[in-house]
Design a protein around this motif. Sequence first.
Motif, short mmCIF file in Angstrom:
data_model
loop_
_atom_site.label_atom_id
_atom_site.label_comp_id
_atom_site.label_asym_id
_atom_site.label_seq_id
_atom_site.Cartn_x
_atom_site.Cartn_y
_atom_site.Cartn_z
N GLU A 1 0.83 -1.20 0.00
CA GLU A 1 0.00 0.00 0.00
C GLU A 1 0.87 1.26 0.00
OE1 GLU A 1 -3.53 2.10 2.69
OE2 GLU A 1 -2.68 0.15 3.27
N THR A 2 1.97 1.25 0.80
CA THR A 2 2.89 2.40 0.85
C THR A 2 3.54 2.64 -0.51
OG1 THR A 2 3.36 1.98 3.18
CG2 THR A 2 4.95 3.32 1.96
N ASP A 3 3.96 1.55 -1.15
CA ASP A 3 4.60 1.67 -2.46
C ASP A 3 3.62 2.16 -3.51
OD1 ASP A 3 6.84 -1.19 -2.06
OD2 ASP A 3 7.03 0.90 -1.43
N ALA A 4 2.36 1.73 -3.36
CA ALA A 4 1.35 2.15 -4.34
C ALA A 4 1.12 3.66 -4.25
CB ALA A 4 0.04 1.39 -4.10
N ARG A 5 1.07 4.16 -2.99
CA ARG A 5 0.91 5.61 -2.83
C ARG A 5 2.11 6.36 -3.40
NH1 ARG A 5 -1.15 4.30 2.43
NH2 ARG A 5 0.88 4.81 3.34
N ALA A 6 3.33 5.79 -3.21
CA ALA A 6 4.53 6.43 -3.75
C ALA A 6 4.50 6.47 -5.27
CB ALA A 6 5.78 5.69 -3.25
N GLU A 7 4.02 5.38 -5.87
CA GLU A 7 3.95 5.33 -7.33
C GLU A 7 2.95 6.33 -7.86
OE1 GLU A 7 3.12 1.34 -8.45
OE2 GLU A 7 5.23 0.78 -8.54
N SER A 8 1.82 6.51 -7.11
CA SER A 8 0.81 7.46 -7.56
C SER A 8 1.33 8.89 -7.55
CB SER A 8 -0.44 7.37 -6.67
OG SER A 8 -0.15 7.83 -5.37
N LYS A 9 2.40 9.15 -6.76
CA LYS A 9 3.02 10.48 -6.69
C LYS A 9 4.23 10.58 -7.62
CE LYS A 9 1.60 11.35 -1.92
NZ LYS A 9 2.05 11.64 -0.54
N GLY A 10 4.46 9.56 -8.39
CA GLY A 10 5.55 9.61 -9.37
C GLY A 10 6.85 9.05 -8.85
N ALA A 11 6.88 8.54 -7.64
CA ALA A 11 8.12 7.99 -7.11
C ALA A 11 8.35 6.60 -7.65
CB ALA A 11 8.08 7.97 -5.58
N SER A 12 9.60 6.20 -7.70
CA SER A 12 9.94 4.87 -8.21
C SER A 12 10.14 3.92 -7.05
CB SER A 12 11.22 4.94 -9.04
OG SER A 12 11.67 3.65 -9.38
N THR A 13 9.68 2.69 -7.23
CA THR A 13 9.92 1.68 -6.22
C THR A 13 11.13 0.83 -6.60
OG1 THR A 13 8.42 0.19 -7.36
CG2 THR A 13 7.50 1.55 -5.59
N GLY A 14 11.92 1.30 -7.58
CA GLY A 14 13.13 0.58 -7.98
C GLY A 14 14.28 0.87 -7.03
N GLN A 15 15.49 1.13 -7.59
CA GLN A 15 16.67 1.36 -6.78
C GLN A 15 16.49 2.58 -5.87
OE1 GLN A 15 19.93 -0.38 -6.74
NE2 GLN A 15 19.66 0.76 -4.84
N ARG A 16 16.84 2.41 -4.60
CA ARG A 16 16.75 3.51 -3.66
C ARG A 16 18.16 3.99 -3.32
NH1 ARG A 16 11.65 2.37 0.30
NH2 ARG A 16 10.34 1.36 -1.26
N PHE A 17 18.24 5.26 -2.88
CA PHE A 17 19.53 5.89 -2.59
C PHE A 17 19.51 6.49 -1.19
CE2 PHE A 17 19.12 5.72 -7.12
CZ PHE A 17 20.38 5.44 -7.58
N ARG A 18 20.71 6.65 -0.63
CA ARG A 18 20.86 7.30 0.66
C ARG A 18 21.99 8.33 0.57
NH1 ARG A 18 25.12 4.60 3.46
NH2 ARG A 18 25.79 2.75 2.32
N TYR A 19 21.89 9.39 1.35
CA TYR A 19 22.89 10.45 1.36
C TYR A 19 24.01 10.10 2.34
CZ TYR A 19 25.13 14.89 2.49
OH TYR A 19 26.06 15.86 2.72
N VAL A 20 25.25 10.24 1.88
CA VAL A 20 26.41 10.02 2.73
C VAL A 20 27.20 11.32 2.77
CG1 VAL A 20 28.54 8.70 3.07
CG2 VAL A 20 26.51 7.59 2.10
N GLU A 21 27.37 11.90 3.96
CA GLU A 21 28.09 13.17 4.06
C GLU A 21 29.59 12.94 4.04
OE1 GLU A 21 28.14 13.87 8.91
OE2 GLU A 21 26.64 14.90 7.69
N THR A 22 30.31 13.93 3.57
CA THR A 22 31.77 13.85 3.45
C THR A 22 32.43 14.36 4.73
OG1 THR A 22 31.94 16.09 2.57
CG2 THR A 22 31.58 14.29 0.98
N PRO A 23 33.75 14.11 4.89
CA PRO A 23 34.46 14.67 6.05
C PRO A 23 34.35 16.20 6.11
CG PRO A 23 35.79 12.96 5.02
CD PRO A 23 34.60 13.18 4.13
N LEU A 24 34.29 16.84 4.93
CA LEU A 24 34.18 18.30 4.90
C LEU A 24 32.86 18.75 5.54
CD1 LEU A 24 35.13 21.10 3.92
CD2 LEU A 24 33.90 20.65 1.80
N VAL A 25 31.77 18.11 5.15
CA VAL A 25 30.46 18.47 5.69
C VAL A 25 30.40 18.17 7.19
CG1 VAL A 25 28.00 17.96 5.62
CG2 VAL A 25 29.29 18.18 3.49
#
Length: 593
Positions: free
Chosen positions: A390-414
């Motif tokens: 159900e969660t994925d269906a709502r995401a798809e209805s908003k144009g989001a992809s249920t394929g590959q997901r990504f995460r943010y990794v901060e650098t030593p500078l940040v």
Amino acid sequence: MANTRLYEKWTWNIGLPEPFDKAAHTKSSTDKSKYNTTTTVATYHGPVLQALMEYMEMDTTISSSMSNSAIGTQNDQIMAEYHSRTGQIHVVVFNKKSGSFRAGCFTDANSNATVYMLSEKGCTGSALFFTLIPEAMKDEEFKENYDTLLKCKEAGFSDMATAEKAAFILCDNFYRRIENAKNLGDTGIKIADSRTGNIPLLTEMNLKNGNYSPTSVLFGEFEILTATPRVKASVVTDKKDLIGKYKFSERDFSATEQLLIPTLEDWYVIPPEVVTICAHAKATTSSAQPMRNFMMRGPAGTGKTEAAKAIAAGLGLPYLSYTCSANTEIYDFLGQMLPENEKDHTGVKEYPTFLDLQMDPSSAYEKLTGIYKDDVSEDEVYQKLLEVMETDARAESKGASTGQRFRYVETPLVEAMKNGYVIEIQEPTVISNPGVLVGLNALLDRCASITLTTGDVIHRHPDTVVIITTNNNYAGCRDMNQSVISRMNLVFDMDAPSVSILTERAMNITGCTDRSTVTLMASTVMDVNEHCKESMITDGSCGVRELISWVQSYMVSGNALESAKYTILASASADPECREEILNTCIEQKFAA
């Protein structure tokens, strides 16, 4: 044909000094040196006679000095300041072990050196012969005839026959002992000849460091090679007077953060730049614009990164670093979006089947949630499956992809910017796109902030200290953008350590106790570095790291020359001809068995 450029054909045409310049006087005589076994005559040599006459003007064994020239020694080196007839001061250092010269031409004691070039209309070699006279004096024949000529000079050359005989023998003695040095054993005067006629330059760095300061003065007073360095020697700072002594805020760090605060090794000698930066950072804390951006640039091996760590230790702040590459882009500084694997998130790319629910509900539940539960029931898994779908269906209805997901990794500078650490940005001049570092200007400014790739805005912590360290004049390096340099509160050009500091550092790191050999190694590393600069050999590196490897290899093999071939020599250049040149010029004669 002469074996050395000191006796090339044109040198025999150089004019003679008084009183040997009279037309009535002959330029050759049967009065010859005992080392002359091939001819029946000896010949005057203008550069040698000029050197002898200047030396006698300086010699105070009989009369008071009439010259501003000076000569002295330091270990295996003879050092001289020769006041030429052109008004220049020719400064020469001769290494008796290697037979190598270093020289420079100065207009006065405060000027910078220019190259000493052997030529008929330039430097005739008199200063080089002048420097060699103490070595020539070790020969009985030379010393005896020198004393004779000196007495003739003191008497106003009233007995020219005696003076000329001594002068012929002195010129011939010098010539035979230099040109036939290989066959004369200890009596020969061995010199490493310059193929181009350009004598390697005395660098301002070595003059400043006091590496060419005579410890024993034979005659005269030195103006340039003074007994103390040309600049005030830096005061050695004890580690206990640095570590944590320049804190500008009282903060409680977590156990993880405390591990990031550097500790200084026992062998580390604190450079004055470190103390200066720490003092400025602390003293300006309460000002309208605290000093928090610094740059250190210089050749490899000058200790820039160690200095950055020492600064963090002095400020009592955690230390992080970021190393640039040719392909670095602004987004690499700010963070990266990396793909998640199945254990990185609670969503899925592929749902478990009903058979999965029946046969292995725990694994099916883990596939849906990332959590493994031993006692999960089929019904629980089924309810979770419906929830995720159900969660994925709502995401798809908003144009989001249920394929590959990504995460943010901060650098030593940040991380450093957010938390108020010391961040060292290493080698930004290698970045291909010169505009990349400019993208960080917002973070380098006061009250800075920048937008991350996630859309979040981070603000620079007021305690954050940015240290840019970079090489200069190396292959692949580019000029630093002026807008970045203008945001640096202090910029330091790091010089290579002196021979004594290099020696101490190498001995402390490696545990080698052979001080004399390590000192010679350190001196050789500096010679190789200078030779590479002068010869435009730019495809390698020879510094502190190479010295340490060389000392370690020497401790294993017991053969400094052999170890040099696959440590400092191999690092200095990949070109076989360049390596052969460096070996012959800077290394082989010093460490020959």
